[in-house]
Design a protein around this motif. Structure first.
Motif, PDB file in Angstrom:
ATOM      1  N   PRO A   1      -2.773  -0.675  -4.836  1.00  0.00           N
ATOM      2  CA  PRO A   1      -2.505  -1.809  -3.945  1.00  0.00           C
ATOM      3  C   PRO A   1      -2.276  -3.097  -4.734  1.00  0.00           C
ATOM      4  O   PRO A   1      -2.814  -3.284  -5.814  1.00  0.00           O
ATOM      5  CB  PRO A   1      -3.798  -1.915  -3.144  1.00  0.00           C
ATOM      6  CG  PRO A   1      -4.867  -1.423  -4.084  1.00  0.00           C
ATOM      7  CD  PRO A   1      -4.208  -0.338  -4.887  1.00  0.00           C
TER       8      PRO A   1
ATOM      9  N   SER B   1       0.842  -1.190   0.000  1.00  0.00           N
ATOM     10  CA  SER B   1       0.000   0.000   0.000  1.00  0.00           C
ATOM     11  C   SER B   1       0.877   1.239   0.000  1.00  0.00           C
ATOM     12  O   SER B   1       2.020   1.200   0.440  1.00  0.00           O
ATOM     13  CB  SER B   1      -0.873  -0.025   1.270  1.00  0.00           C
ATOM     14  OG  SER B   1      -1.545   1.198   1.435  1.00  0.00           O
TER      15      SER B   1
ATOM     16  N   CYS C   1      -5.746   2.320  -2.639  1.00  0.00           N
ATOM     17  CA  CYS C   1      -5.325   1.564  -1.450  1.00  0.00           C
ATOM     18  C   CYS C   1      -6.343   1.739  -0.329  1.00  0.00           C
ATOM     19  O   CYS C   1      -6.676   0.791   0.384  1.00  0.00           O
ATOM     20  CB  CYS C   1      -3.956   2.033  -0.977  1.00  0.00           C
ATOM     21  SG  CYS C   1      -2.646   1.775  -2.202  1.00  0.00           S
TER      22      CYS C   1
ATOM     23  N   GLU D   1      -8.285  -1.615   1.099  1.00  0.00           N
ATOM     24  CA  GLU D   1      -7.888  -2.174   2.391  1.00  0.00           C
ATOM     25  C   GLU D   1      -9.022  -2.903   3.122  1.00  0.00           C
ATOM     26  O   GLU D   1      -8.830  -4.034   3.574  1.00  0.00           O
ATOM     27  CB  GLU D   1      -7.261  -1.111   3.295  1.00  0.00           C
ATOM     28  CG  GLU D   1      -6.726  -1.738   4.568  1.00  0.00           C
ATOM     29  CD  GLU D   1      -5.880  -0.806   5.405  1.00  0.00           C
ATOM     30  OE1 GLU D   1      -5.786  -1.082   6.601  1.00  0.00           O
ATOM     31  OE2 GLU D   1      -5.323   0.175   4.878  1.00  0.00           O
TER      32      GLU D   1
END
Length: 100
Positions: free
Chosen positions: A94, A32, A46, A50
């Motif tokens: 990511p 990330s 990102c 997450e």
């Protein structure tokens, strides 16, 4: 108690150290963009990814390792010669990779 170990690292050298210390285990790494003091990454994708990644972590194999790796500030990430891009061949964040 979770069935996997979570390790938070920052930068390529810390990432390599975490992996080498856990040789022989199933390792899942999430890369990330760096987070600021408020916990927000410079990488909007990102931030979005997450919670999804964390939601899937319940499916990690018993005894595996989850490494949360912040790759650095945006200018470092944008450098095509950074170690993540050159050595690990990451093309974006990511990214989730598995190593075993």
């Amino acid at each position: 108690m979770s069935h996997y170990e979570e390790v938070k690292v920052h930068g390529y050298d810390e990432f390599c150290k975490a992996v080498s210390e856990r040789k022989g285990k199933d390792i899942f790494a999430y890369f990330s963009g760096d987070k600021d003091a408020q916990g927000m990454s410079w990488c909007p994708d990102c931030v979005e990814a997450e919670p999804v990644v964390r939601g899937e972590m319940s499916h990690l194999p018993e005894g595996s390792v989850f490494i949360y790796c912040q790759v650095g500030e945006r200018p470092y990430w944008k450098d095509p010669n950074n170690k993540f891009k050159k050595t690990l061949k990451l093309s974006g964040v990511p990214t989730v990779l598995s190593f075993s």
